[in-house]
Design a protein around this motif. Structure first.
Motif, short mmCIF file in Angstrom:
data_model
loop_
_atom_site.label_atom_id
_atom_site.label_comp_id
_atom_site.label_asym_id
_atom_site.label_seq_id
_atom_site.Cartn_x
_atom_site.Cartn_y
_atom_site.Cartn_z
N GLU A 119 0.83 -1.21 0.00
CA GLU A 119 0.00 0.00 0.00
C GLU A 119 0.86 1.26 0.00
O GLU A 119 0.52 2.26 -0.63
N ASP A 120 1.98 1.22 0.75
CA ASP A 120 2.82 2.42 0.83
C ASP A 120 3.68 2.60 -0.41
O ASP A 120 4.29 3.65 -0.59
N VAL A 121 3.72 1.58 -1.25
CA VAL A 121 4.50 1.69 -2.49
C VAL A 121 3.67 2.28 -3.61
O VAL A 121 4.15 3.07 -4.43
N HIS B 93 3.97 5.74 -4.99
CA HIS B 93 5.31 6.16 -5.44
C HIS B 93 5.86 5.30 -6.57
O HIS B 93 7.01 5.45 -6.95
#
Lengths: 228, 169, 474
Positions: C401-403, C406
């Motif tokens: 999810e945090d990738v 970006h």
């Protein structure tokens, strides 16, 4: 195999390419400037010119125009920058194909071979010889194109393009098809090669290049020969 | 802003309400005109109030006789009555304190209106005195009394209307 | 509520209040004066006329006298009535015309009056008794009552005219106030409007936006502050832009400078590869290392140059009408991925795109899927009237999810432990830029990364399909 005239100002690149092309069996003549190359052109009698566009003194475009004015010598540009303006200007100056630096030797080699193949007749074609299309007379064996009986000087690429189109009159060929057939690009090529070559071809064979009769644009598809 | 608008609106409404010439209530002004009469008068009763009538006589006794005689036929038609009993006689005398009216009946039997008739007739005939007029009869004397006819009073002014007091002298 | 509206309203209310009060009070006074004069005149006329009967000679007065009285009082729309002991003795009007209230009030011994309406006609009724005087302080009603009715039509006309004038004056002053308010509002609002426009221009990026400062009032002060703020902002933004441009130019210059030596090195990598087998031990491994890393470096420099071209805005589309299935197939074939990828490419989907950029996008997406995902990698081509969609999906673990936000960033590494992956680190960024470069009218191509519900990452390329713009140079 072929005599290649390499015009490149950087010594390392010149040596590297000479070495690579030499190992492919070509006889490579290297010049560091356009002026020198033009001066020695008649003496060297190369089969193909590999021309760097970024040259000190006379730039690549001018060299290209001068060579093209003298004859039908195939020219492959080396564009140090992948700038679209450079590519378009080079093609308009008469270059047959281009390779972006840093170039894989085998890519350059493939382009050289493709250009050279355009100069010789196609043995696989069962040619019936001379065809007449309106004012144009196309001799597929002798590889001569005449208009009103007088021969037209066509560069090898232009001639091959005309032959490909006129082989199937009235049939539309897409740019990618023409790139594969004429330029022998094994995959996606630059369609501007086709457009620039069509412009040059029209300038030579059409009565009015603005309203072409022989090589017509079919919007959304590509080009076709005729109908007259 | 809203308050200003509403105040203005109320003001306009008030102004509109006082526009033009509209029916009003009764407005009282100055006193009614009053004046003299050349003939002596006697008082009878009309609508439970004293009402004057003229009699062409000079003397007070004669006038009191006419009072006792009651209204004429014409005056009766006009609504005049008397509260003096029929057949009564009334005379005027003077004593040291003022006029004394002598009746032929006990004055206590007379109604207040009847006494007023007598006292006012005497008073208008010029027999009035500050101490009042005494009525007596059959040995019974009443307290002196004034002609008690109600006088015009200034009514309270209606606040909403300006009235013209100076209109009538 | 806008400033203009508020100013206009304030002026209007002010004008309305002032005009209403002034006109209203004047009107009210004038009306009272008119009515009072009329009433006084009527009362005076009545009492004066009645006094001509005095001294009375008899009760009732002689009828001839009273007829004279009625006749004298009856003039110009007036009428009179004389009653004696409740009976009418001389009259110019009917006794029933007089309201009972007035009749009762007359008994008080004063002059009384009342305004009534007879039909549409306003009338003033004045009535009084004639009293007989005996001695000071003693008077009795003679039984004679006189009533006078006076027509108030003329007065009503005058008063209505006054009303009209009051309304007209009020309206004119209201209009005048509106005009004044408009002018005042315009005077105040023009600098405000200029300020607003300048602020909007500033917000839209025109840092040279300034306002013309006039006078020395509060608004001018605001304008001056705005100008100085804009000046500082412009200076700082220009500075930042210059620094950013310098940085970009530096990257571009470095990339170009790297090209020439790389061109020479690339030219001889084939030689190294061919000779490596014949070189003994370490020399052969070193030759292979140099050859491989030269290829990587070439890829990196090419990608860097491509990125700098996007940044400088010099990237241009070479549009062609192509069969997208053929383009994608050629892209896969040229990289030898035909056997590794499950391609679902319906024939006959043509679009006007830059085939080489589509090739770059597809190559980057498929290459990324092959490197980081698990097989099978699928490429799916779909199209509707307006858009073509290419989905590249894999069966790997998907993107964290945090990738996800970006994934198209330059040199973004999902796994920080891995210092260098096979690609340049610019592939997805370049693919994203290439997708966005495809725009037709207001429609722009997009490239979106997501996870499939059944697992694995999916990259969706969407390009605008049809265009009616004529092809240039053909």
């Amino acid at each position: 195999m072929a005599r290649v005239l390499l015009i490149e100002d950087d010594e390392a690149v010149r040596d590297g390419l000479s070495l690579a092309l030499g190992r492919q069996g070509h006889s490579v003549q290297a010049c560091e400037s356009g002026e020198k190359a033009l001066a020695e052109l008649d003496a060297l009698r190369p089969d193909v010119v590999v021309l760097d566009l970024m040259l000190p003194g006379m730039d690549g475009f001018e060299v290209c125009r001068r060579i093209r004015a003298d004859g039908d010598l195939p020219i492959i540009m080396l564009t140090a920058r992948n700038d679209d303006m450079d590519v378009v200007a080079g093609l308009e100056a008469g270059a047959d194909d281009y390779v972006v630096k840093p170039a894989q030797p085998r890519v350059l080699e493939a382009r050289i071979r493709a250009v050279l193949r355009r100069v010789v007749s196609e043995p696989k074609q069962p040619e019936q010889g001379v065809e007449v299309h309106g004012d144009l007379t196309i001799d597929r064996v002798g590889l001569v194109v005449s208009k009103h009986g007088s021969p037209i000087a066509l560069a090898p690429t232009e001639l091959r393009l005309l032959l490909e189109l006129s082989r199937v009159p009235r049939r539309v060929l897409s740019r990618q098809q023409l790139l594969e057939a004429v330029w022998e690009h094994d995959y996606l090529g630059d369609s501007r090669l086709v457009d620039a070559c069509v412009q040059r071809l029209r300038a030579k064979i059409e009565d009015d290049p603005a309203t072409p009769v022989y090589v017509q644009t079919v919007r959304g598809f590509g080009y076709r020969f005729g109908p007259l | 802003m809203k308050r200003i608008i509403s105040i203005t609106g109320v003001f306009c409404l008030v102004l509109l309400a006082s526009c033009g010439v509209r029916p009003s209530g009764v407005i009282a002004g100055g006193e009614a005109p009053q004046g003299d009469i050349t003939l002596p008068i006697v008082f009878f009763v009309s609508n439970e109030q004293l009402a004057p009538a003229t009699r062409n006589v000079k003397a007070v006794d004669a006038l009191l006789d006419r009072l006792a005689a009651g209204p004429t036929a014409q005056e009766r038609r006009e609504g005049l009555t008397t509260e003096l009993p029929a057949g009564i006689t009334v005379r005027a005398e003077m004593d040291s304190t003022g006029p004394v009216i002598v009746t032929s009946v006990d004055p206590q039997t007379l109604s207040s209106t009847a006494l007023d008739q007598i006292v006012c007739t005497v008073a208008f005939a010029g027999g009035g005195a500050d101490g009042g007029i005494t009525v007596t009869g059959q040995g019974i004397t009443l307290q002196p009394r004034q002609c008690g006819y109600p006088q015009p009073v200034s009514p309270p002014r209606p606040a909403a209307e300006l009235t013209a007091d100076r209109g009538a002298p | 509520m806008g400033l203009r509206t508020r100013l206009l309203l304030a002026f209007a209310v002010l004008a309305l209040v002032t005009t209403t009060i002034t006109a209203g009070v004047l009107y009210w006074r004038a009306r009272t004066a008119i009515l009072q004069a009329t009433q006084d005149a009527a009362a005076t006329a009545l009492t004066d006329r009645m006094k001509t009967l005095l001294p009375l000679s008899s009760l009732p007065p002689r009828s001839r006298q009273m007829e004279d009285l009625v006749e004298a009082l009856t003039e110009r729309g007036s009428a009179a009535l004389v009653l004696f002991r409740g009976q009418q003795v001389a009259f110019g009007m009917h006794p029933d015309s007089v309201p009972d209230t007035l009749r009762t009030a007359v008994q008080s011994g004063r002059v009384v009056w009342q305004r009534v309406e007879w039909g549409d006609t306003p009338m003033l009724l004045v009535g009084t008794q004639l009293r007989l005087k005996a001695q000071p302080g003693l008077s009795v009603p003679s039984g004679l009552e006189v009533y006078l009715a006076r027509n108030l039509s003329a007065e009503r006309r005058s008063i209505n005219e006054l009303t009209w004038w009051a309304v007209a004056v009020g309206g004119v002053s209201l209009g005048l106030a509106a005009v004044l308010a408009w002018l005042a509002a315009a005077g105040v609002l023009r600098p405000v409007r200029e300020l607003r426009q300048a602020a909007r221009r500033l917000g839209e990026g025109d840092l040279s936006a300034r306002v013309a400062v006039r006078g020395s009032d509060e608004l001018a002060e605001v304008g001056r502050t705005f100008n100085s703020t804009a000046r500082v902002l412009e200076h700082q933004v220009n500075e930042l832009r210059r620094m950013e441009a310098d940085a970009r130019r530096f990257v571009a210059d470095v990339s170009h400078e790297l090209r020439t030596p790389l061109a020479a090195m690339t030219a001889v990598t084939d030689v190294l590869d061919e000779e490596a087998g014949r070189l003994p031990g370490d020399a052969g491994r070193a030759a292979r290392l140099v050859s491989g890393e030269t290829a990587n470096l070439t890829q990196l420099v090419n990608d860097l140059i491509e990125v700098t071209r996007f940044d400088s805005g010099s990237a241009a589309l070479a549009l062609d009408d192509v069969d997208l299935a053929a383009v994608i197939r050629a892209s896969l074939r040229s990289r030898g991925w035909v056997d590794e990828v499950e391609a679902d490419l319906p024939e006959g989907i043509t679009a006007r795109v830059d085939p080489r950029r589509v090739d770059v996008i597809v190559a980057n997406l498929v290459g990324n899927a092959l490197r980081h995902g698990e097989p099978p990698v699928t490429v799916r081509l779909r199209a509707d009237e307006a858009w073509v969609t290419v989905e590249v999906a894999d069966n790997g673990p998907g993107l964290a999810e945090d990738v996800l936000p970006h994934v198209f960033d330059r040199f973004y590494k999902a796994d920080t432990a891995r210092t260098r992956s096979q690609g340049s680190g610019l592939g997805l960024a370049i693919a994203w830029e290439n997708a966005r470069l495809h725009r037709q009218g207001r429609r722009t191509g997009t490239l979106v990364a997501d996870n499939r519900p059944e697992g694995g990452a999916v990259f969706t390329l969407t390009l605008p399909r049809s265009s009616d713009e004529p092809r240039e140079g053909a």
